[in-house]
Design a protein around this motif. Structure first.
Motif, PDB file in Angstrom:
ATOM      1  N   LYS A   1      10.045  13.911  -2.457  1.00 26.20           N
ATOM      2  CA  LYS A   1      10.569  14.747  -1.380  1.00 26.20           C
ATOM      3  C   LYS A   1      11.447  13.965  -0.404  1.00 26.20           C
ATOM      4  O   LYS A   1      12.301  14.540   0.260  1.00 26.20           O
ATOM      5  N   ASP A   2      11.226  12.649  -0.313  1.00 32.59           N
ATOM      6  CA  ASP A   2      12.017  11.850   0.616  1.00 32.59           C
ATOM      7  C   ASP A   2      13.320  11.345   0.009  1.00 32.59           C
ATOM      8  O   ASP A   2      14.048  10.570   0.622  1.00 32.59           O
ATOM      9  N   GLY A   3      13.620  11.763  -1.224  1.00 29.22           N
ATOM     10  CA  GLY A   3      14.868  11.371  -1.865  1.00 29.22           C
ATOM     11  C   GLY A   3      14.784  10.106  -2.679  1.00 29.22           C
ATOM     12  O   GLY A   3      15.778   9.686  -3.279  1.00 29.22           O
ATOM     13  N   ASN A   4      13.616   9.465  -2.717  1.00 31.01           N
ATOM     14  CA  ASN A   4      13.437   8.279  -3.548  1.00 31.01           C
ATOM     15  C   ASN A   4      13.071   8.681  -4.971  1.00 31.01           C
ATOM     16  O   ASN A   4      12.465   9.737  -5.203  1.00 31.01           O
ATOM     17  N   LEU A   5      13.421   7.809  -5.918  1.00 28.47           N
ATOM     18  CA  LEU A   5      13.227   8.074  -7.338  1.00 28.47           C
ATOM     19  C   LEU A   5      11.931   7.448  -7.838  1.00 28.47           C
ATOM     20  O   LEU A   5      11.600   6.320  -7.476  1.00 28.47           O
ATOM     21  N   GLU A   6      11.240   8.169  -8.684  1.00 28.03           N
ATOM     22  CA  GLU A   6      10.006   7.677  -9.302  1.00 28.03           C
ATOM     23  C   GLU A   6      10.232   7.561 -10.800  1.00 28.03           C
ATOM     24  O   GLU A   6      10.541   8.549 -11.469  1.00 28.03           O
ATOM     25  N   TYR A   7      10.086   6.350 -11.319  1.00 27.39           N
ATOM     26  CA  TYR A   7      10.303   6.104 -12.746  1.00 27.39           C
ATOM     27  C   TYR A   7       9.085   6.573 -13.540  1.00 27.39           C
ATOM     28  O   TYR A   7       7.946   6.256 -13.204  1.00 27.39           O
ATOM     29  N   LEU A   8       9.327   7.318 -14.641  1.00 25.22           N
ATOM     30  CA  LEU A   8       8.228   7.888 -15.425  1.00 25.22           C
ATOM     31  C   LEU A   8       8.105   7.294 -16.827  1.00 25.22           C
ATOM     32  O   LEU A   8       7.033   7.344 -17.411  1.00 25.22           O
ATOM     33  N   GLY A   9       9.180   6.778 -17.372  1.00 25.06           N
ATOM     34  CA  GLY A   9       9.117   6.225 -18.728  1.00 25.06           C
ATOM     35  C   GLY A   9      10.378   6.539 -19.501  1.00 25.06           C
ATOM     36  O   GLY A   9      11.384   7.003 -18.959  1.00 25.06           O
ATOM     37  N   ARG A  10      10.324   6.297 -20.813  1.00 27.58           N
ATOM     38  CA  ARG A  10      11.484   6.488 -21.665  1.00 27.58           C
ATOM     39  C   ARG A  10      11.452   7.856 -22.352  1.00 27.58           C
ATOM     40  O   ARG A  10      10.399   8.384 -22.673  1.00 27.58           O
ATOM     41  N   ALA A  11      12.646   8.378 -22.606  1.00 26.31           N
ATOM     42  CA  ALA A  11      12.770   9.598 -23.395  1.00 26.31           C
ATOM     43  C   ALA A  11      12.877   9.263 -24.877  1.00 26.31           C
ATOM     44  O   ALA A  11      12.709  10.134 -25.722  1.00 26.31           O
ATOM     45  N   ASP A  12      13.169   7.992 -25.214  1.00 30.54           N
ATOM     46  CA  ASP A  12      13.277   7.569 -26.602  1.00 30.54           C
ATOM     47  C   ASP A  12      12.316   6.408 -26.856  1.00 30.54           C
ATOM     48  O   ASP A  12      11.347   6.215 -26.124  1.00 30.54           O
ATOM     49  N   GLN A  13      12.580   5.622 -27.891  1.00 32.60           N
ATOM     50  CA  GLN A  13      11.658   4.549 -28.274  1.00 32.60           C
ATOM     51  C   GLN A  13      11.905   3.232 -27.549  1.00 32.60           C
ATOM     52  O   GLN A  13      11.110   2.301 -27.674  1.00 32.60           O
ATOM     53  N   GLN A  14      12.992   3.098 -26.834  1.00 27.89           N
ATOM     54  CA  GLN A  14      13.328   1.820 -26.206  1.00 27.89           C
ATOM     55  C   GLN A  14      12.233   1.383 -25.240  1.00 27.89           C
ATOM     56  O   GLN A  14      11.665   2.199 -24.525  1.00 27.89           O
TER      57      GLN A  14
ATOM     58  N   HIS B   1       0.822  -1.217   0.000  1.00 27.67           N
ATOM     59  CA  HIS B   1       0.000   0.000   0.000  1.00 27.67           C
ATOM     60  C   HIS B   1       0.854   1.265   0.000  1.00 27.67           C
ATOM     61  O   HIS B   1       0.483   2.283   0.586  1.00 27.67           O
ATOM     62  N   GLN B   2       2.012   1.203  -0.675  1.00 29.17           N
ATOM     63  CA  GLN B   2       2.866   2.377  -0.791  1.00 29.17           C
ATOM     64  C   GLN B   2       3.074   2.708  -2.257  1.00 29.17           C
ATOM     65  O   GLN B   2       3.025   1.835  -3.118  1.00 29.17           O
ATOM     66  N   PRO B   3       3.347   3.984  -2.570  1.00 29.75           N
ATOM     67  CA  PRO B   3       3.564   4.383  -3.968  1.00 29.75           C
ATOM     68  C   PRO B   3       4.787   3.683  -4.560  1.00 29.75           C
ATOM     69  O   PRO B   3       5.711   3.289  -3.844  1.00 29.75           O
ATOM     70  N   ALA B   4       4.792   3.574  -5.877  1.00 30.14           N
ATOM     71  CA  ALA B   4       5.900   2.929  -6.574  1.00 30.14           C
ATOM     72  C   ALA B   4       7.143   3.802  -6.532  1.00 30.14           C
ATOM     73  O   ALA B   4       7.065   5.028  -6.663  1.00 30.14           O
ATOM     74  N   THR B   5       8.302   3.167  -6.345  1.00 27.79           N
ATOM     75  CA  THR B   5       9.582   3.874  -6.367  1.00 27.79           C
ATOM     76  C   THR B   5      10.684   2.886  -6.716  1.00 27.79           C
ATOM     77  O   THR B   5      10.591   1.703  -6.381  1.00 27.79           O
ATOM     78  N   ILE B   6      11.708   3.383  -7.420  1.00 27.72           N
ATOM     79  CA  ILE B   6      12.881   2.553  -7.673  1.00 27.72           C
ATOM     80  C   ILE B   6      13.983   2.875  -6.665  1.00 27.72           C
ATOM     81  O   ILE B   6      15.111   2.397  -6.801  1.00 27.72           O
ATOM     82  N   GLY B   7      13.650   3.676  -5.652  1.00 31.89           N
ATOM     83  CA  GLY B   7      14.516   3.842  -4.494  1.00 31.89           C
ATOM     84  C   GLY B   7      15.670   4.788  -4.678  1.00 31.89           C
ATOM     85  O   GLY B   7      15.571   5.818  -5.349  1.00 31.89           O
ATOM     86  N   ARG B   8      16.792   4.416  -4.102  1.00 33.23           N
ATOM     87  CA  ARG B   8      17.996   5.232  -4.082  1.00 33.23           C
ATOM     88  C   ARG B   8      19.169   4.449  -4.675  1.00 33.23           C
ATOM     89  O   ARG B   8      19.091   3.234  -4.836  1.00 33.23           O
ATOM     90  N   PRO B   9      20.287   5.125  -4.948  1.00 31.71           N
ATOM     91  CA  PRO B   9      21.430   4.420  -5.538  1.00 31.71           C
ATOM     92  C   PRO B   9      22.047   3.417  -4.582  1.00 31.71           C
ATOM     93  O   PRO B   9      22.060   3.614  -3.362  1.00 31.71           O
ATOM     94  N   ILE B  10      22.578   2.325  -5.150  1.00 31.25           N
ATOM     95  CA  ILE B  10      23.276   1.323  -4.354  1.00 31.25           C
ATOM     96  C   ILE B  10      24.679   1.847  -4.038  1.00 31.25           C
ATOM     97  O   ILE B  10      25.058   2.951  -4.443  1.00 31.25           O
ATOM     98  N   ALA B  11      25.474   1.055  -3.343  1.00 31.08           N
ATOM     99  CA  ALA B  11      26.811   1.470  -2.931  1.00 31.08           C
ATOM    100  C   ALA B  11      27.682   1.876  -4.117  1.00 31.08           C
ATOM    101  O   ALA B  11      27.620   1.273  -5.191  1.00 31.08           O
ATOM    102  N   ASN B  12      28.467   2.941  -3.911  1.00 29.90           N
ATOM    103  CA  ASN B  12      29.433   3.430  -4.893  1.00 29.90           C
ATOM    104  C   ASN B  12      28.780   3.832  -6.212  1.00 29.90           C
ATOM    105  O   ASN B  12      29.353   3.652  -7.291  1.00 29.90           O
ATOM    106  N   THR B  13      27.567   4.344  -6.116  1.00 27.17           N
ATOM    107  CA  THR B  13      26.807   4.744  -7.303  1.00 27.17           C
ATOM    108  C   THR B  13      26.241   6.138  -7.101  1.00 27.17           C
ATOM    109  O   THR B  13      25.780   6.481  -6.003  1.00 27.17           O
ATOM    110  N   SER B  14      26.278   6.961  -8.153  1.00 29.48           N
ATOM    111  CA  SER B  14      25.699   8.298  -8.125  1.00 29.48           C
ATOM    112  C   SER B  14      24.605   8.390  -9.175  1.00 29.48           C
ATOM    113  O   SER B  14      24.717   7.795 -10.251  1.00 29.48           O
TER     114      SER B  14
END
Length: 884
Positions: A422-435, A344-357
């Motif tokens: 606002k909590d720093g988690n990422l929300e996926y929206l879709g592709r910028a190209d055709q992939q 019952h929580q909104p979709a998110t792909i979270g935050r970066p893993i270790a050693n990732t920006s």
């Protein structure tokens, strides 16, 4: 080491003043520094195989990997890997060299992967199911000189100037000590080819340090309990397999190998699985079909957007403790961000893993504010070297990191649109190209269009992705057909199937008078996604539903197939249905009618009109039919293929599709596979039943009959009974079949060769497996030497079901107890690479109307695998040509 984003200044909190790009200094610091504090001190001076060797020393006797028929400890895996690695070095393998691997999923495949790395080389996976054209491209693009494979598959490379190594045929005399490590962390580890927008796949080049950083993160996040049983079901051509195989073996876990996650319910080790790693669409099917074992405590989902409804459904399983949403392109080493999803929580792909920006940037490469969509760029240790032999594309996609403050740092342009919450988690929206992602596979529609546009009957084409009611994407090909062209869906699918993998073939083909264009003359894809067009091969008039049951089934089909106006006489598979969707259809029927159908029932009744009638009959329960329509369309006489030792006929599906759209093919499966009816007690009764069903379907000849392995014996008897009843059998074809019911001590060539074969296998396998293998082989040999061995009694045989391991032995025992008699007609025997000539020639005593032998590539167990079945299909088509 330090993470790139942490190298900006002294790390102190800046003043909340203005900054470039429309952000205040405080906002910029939050986005670029605070939310990218992921630095870890990992041992990045190590290589992948060195982490594995460290684990071998810690737990040499623990089980490292299992498949359906083998298991192997860490010590045994290490020894076998070392032998193959040393052999590969004699062939020139070393740092920055590439070695191909083309193998079925097995313990031997794992041995080969580690051996290539230990040799110092990088592996290049070649899926045996790939079409010849795609494998040829990868061989040429990667300039491969050595390919590791196994018996049967090596025939695919026979006409090429490269060296093949059979991983399962290496002498035990080879030195089993670990070779000296020649690799460095900056050397290549693997090249994985992904779909390319230019019409050709592109090879992503990953180095050892990329993977080691990722594997160390795996060790931090996943417990020993989770890693004690990791399902390894992903093709090694996709980077989810890196987590499953190396993320497990480097930390003392056990991998459980199956062909695909859908096959998990049939695995003998299914209840040992603790962690399941797959894509959401497959997970949805496992849930709906009740195929997820209650041993699973953690579910990793990646490759597609993960809907909250699926997360909720997973947590409704009392054994599931955690659901992880993981995101990452191949170019940044498997996974780059992650989130523990909760109900019952909104979709998110979270935050970066270790050693990732991660950076969300506008077209001018400026950071965008929180809540604003931007293109996702990824930096850090996971960023790949680039694309193999594609410097211009590498420069375009891998750009200097403007925020790292570290010379040489780069970020990868993903093409994905994302925004910060606002909590720093990422929300996926879709592709910028055709992939697009189709069932977890990354697909560039441009690659499909490039292949499709070469079809001589098409004037123009475009491929778009559409989202169905489940939130899943499917491919639709919009085509403009040349005048007077005789085009069909089957011919287009066959054309594509010879050139691109199955997952890239569109599920629908619609005909348009022309393709919509933008003012500058390009295809208007936004308009195209909304145009319906006319379905290719669509009936002139679709018959609407008439009853409540038909209306319900129409509703189910329209939802599953993402189609409107489904008619009650439309064929489920002609409309784009596949085995995954058939499993969902069965689950929907069980939910609404409380009737449990086998998936084979959808092959038998693939139209709504018949299925609805059956479901609504008073007291009706699914009755078992032996005939299974594998490819029912076409005007030619049907080909009937008889089951073998397992009783089912799904091994013939690939062959049926390759025989062309005008050749109907029906499988003949055994009675009793549903567990409700007892199987036949003897061969004579069994084949009489098959002959009756064939005659009921096709009252008069000529008949085309065939069978593989043990099924060849049953096909022989069916043909003999049809002939005795006055029917003409135009073709009897036996695919590598032994006349097992007539074997005696006089067939010495067979005995000598088979004993030699088994002794060789015993010599090369680990000590702990030899006794069990010997016992199985001895029992089988004794059965072949006697003609008085009888199967389980009919009363006991009622227990036989698809889940019963004795089911396969049952049909073998029936054959051994049966006495064959001569057949007056002709027959053709297709002979595999490891067939015994003396044994095969025994058919000459039984076939009185002329016997023909045809050689086909592959060993006995490989002639129907994806890499060999096209050649078998071509040989069979040649036999069928001219028959009537």
């Amino acid at each position: 080491m330090s993470n790139s984003a942490d190298n900006q200044g002294d790390g102190e909190m800046p003043d909340a003043g203005p900054a470039s790009g429309g952000l205040t200094a405080l906002e910029r610091h939050t986005l670029l520094v605070e939310w990218n504090r992921t630095a870890r001190e990992y041992p990045l001076d190590r290589c992948i195989h060195q982490l594995f060797e460290d684990q071998v020393r810690r737990s040499p006797d623990s089980v490292a990997a299992v498949d359906d028929s083998h298991s192997i400890t860490y010590a045994e895996l290490n020894t076998r890997t070392n032998r193959l690695a040393r052999h590969l070095r004699t062939l020139g393998a070393g740092p920055e060299t590439l070695v191909g691997i083309c193998m079925e999923r097995s313990v031997e495949m794992v041995v080969a992967l580690l051996a290539i790395l230990k040799a110092g080389a990088a592996y290049v996976p070649l899926d045996p199911a790939y079409p010849e054209e795609r494998i040829h491209f990868i061989l040429e693009n990667a300039a491969l000189e050595v390919v590791v494979t196994h018996r049967g598959l090596d025939a695919r490379f026979a006409d090429r100037t490269l060296k093949t190594v059979e991983a399962d045929d290496l002498s035990p005399d080879t030195d089993g000590e670990s070779p000296e490590c020649l690799s460095t962390p900056s050397n290549l580890a693997y090249i994985i080819y992904t779909s390319g927008s230019t019409g050709k796949p592109k090879g992503v080049a990953i180095e050892h340090h990329n993977v080691v950083s990722f594997l160390c993160w795996v060790r931090e996040v996943f417990s020993d309990e989770e890693l004690s049983g990791v399902l390894a079901a992903t093709s090694i051509c996709f980077d989810l397999s890196v987590f499953e195989i190396f993320g497990t073996l480097c930390w003392g876990g056990r991998i459980i190998l199956v062909d695909s996650a859908i096959d998990l319910p049939d695995s003998p080790h299914r209840r040992d699985v603790k962690l399941l790693n797959t894509v959401p669409s497959v997970m949805q099917t496992l849930l709906e079909s009740g195929g997820m074992p209650d041993s699973v405590i953690t579910v990793n989902l990646a490759g597609e957007p993960l809907r909250p409804s699926l997360v909720d459904a997973l947590y409704a399983c009392p054994h599931v403790r955690q659901v992880n949403d993981l995101y990452g392109p191949s170019e940044t080493t498997t996974y780059s961000t992650w989130a523990v999803r909760r109900p019952h929580q909104p979709a998110t792909i979270g935050r970066p893993i270790a050693n990732t920006s991660v950076y969300l940037l506008d077209p001018d490469l400026n950071p965008v504010p929180i809540g604003v969509a931007g293109e996702l760029f990824i930096g850090g240790e996971g960023v790949a070297r680039g694309y193999l032999h594609a410097p211009e594309l590498t420069v375009e996609k891998f750009i200097p990191d403007p925020f790292a403050g570290k010379p040489g740092a780069r970020i990868y342009r993903t093409g994905d649109m994302v925004r910060y919450r606002k909590d720093g988690n990422l929300e996926y929206l879709g592709r910028a190209d055709q992939q697009v992602k189709i069932r977890g596979y990354r697909v560039e529609p441009g690659e499909i269009e490039s292949v499709l546009s070469a079809h001589p009957d098409l004037a123009a084409c475009a491929v778009v992705a559409r989202t169905n009611n489940h939130g899943e994407k499917s491919l639709v090909a919009c085509v403009v057909v040349r005048e007077n062209a005789g085009l069909s869906v089957s011919s287009l699918r066959h054309w594509l199937g010879e050139r691109i993998p199955e997952y890239m073939i569109p599920s629908r083909f619609t005909v348009l008078p022309d393709l919509p264009l933008t003012p500058n003359g390009k295809i208007d894809r936004k308009r195209l996604e909304k145009l319906d067009g006319i379905e290719l091969d669509a009936a002139a008039a679709s018959v609407p539903p008439r009853t409540d049951a038909e209306r319900e089934l129409v509703s189910i089909w329209e939802k599953l197939l993402d189609r409107g106006q489904v008619g009650i006489r439309d064929n489920f598979f002609d409309l784009g249905g596949n085995s995954l969707l058939a499993a969902r259809l069965v689950a929907e029927i069980k939910s609404r009618w409380s009737v449990s159908l086998p998936v084979a029932a959808i092959f038998q009744s693939p139209v709504i009109e018949e299925l609805a009638t059956r479901l609504t009959e008073d007291g009706w329960s699914p009755s078992w039919k032996s005939l299974v329509p594998l490819q029912p369309a076409g005007t030619k006489k049907p080909l009937f293929l008889i089951h073998g030792w397992g009783g089912d006929v799904f091994c013939f599906v690939g062959l049926a599709r390759l025989l062309g759209p005008d050749q109907p093919v029906y499988g003949v499966q055994a009675v009793g596979l549903d567990g409700k009816e007892p199987p036949h007690a003897d061969v004579t009764t069994m084949v009489a039943h098959y002959a009756r069903e064939i005659r009921a379907f096709q009252p008069e000849g000529p008949y085309f009959i065939g069978g593989y392995s043990l099924g060849g014996l049953f096909a022989f008897e069916v043909a003999r009974q049809l002939h005795e009843s006055g029917r003409r059998v135009a073709m009897l074809v036996l695919f590598d079949s032994d006349p097992v019911g007539t074997i005696s001590w006089t067939v010495m060539p067979y005995l000598v060769q088979r004993c030699t074969f088994h002794l060789k296998r015993l010599w090369t396998m680990p000590n702990r497996e030899r006794l069990a293998y010997f016992r199985r082989g001895w029992d089988d040999l004794q059965g072949r030497m006697t003609s008085d061995r009888h199967p389980t009694s009919p009363a006991e045989s009622e227990r036989v079901s698809p889940e019963d391991p004795e089911a396969k032995d049952y049909y073998h025992a029936l054959a051994l107890a049966h006495r064959l008699h001569p057949y007056p007609g002709p027959a053709t025997v297709f002979v595999s690479d490891d067939s015994v000539s003396g044994h095969m020639s025994y058919w000459r005593h039984l076939v009185r109307g002329g016997l023909t032998f045809r050689e086909i590539p592959g060993t006995h167990f490989e002639i129907l695998t994806p890499e060999n079945v096209p050649r078998l299909a071509a040989a069979l088509q040649a036999e069928l040509t001219g028959l009537d």
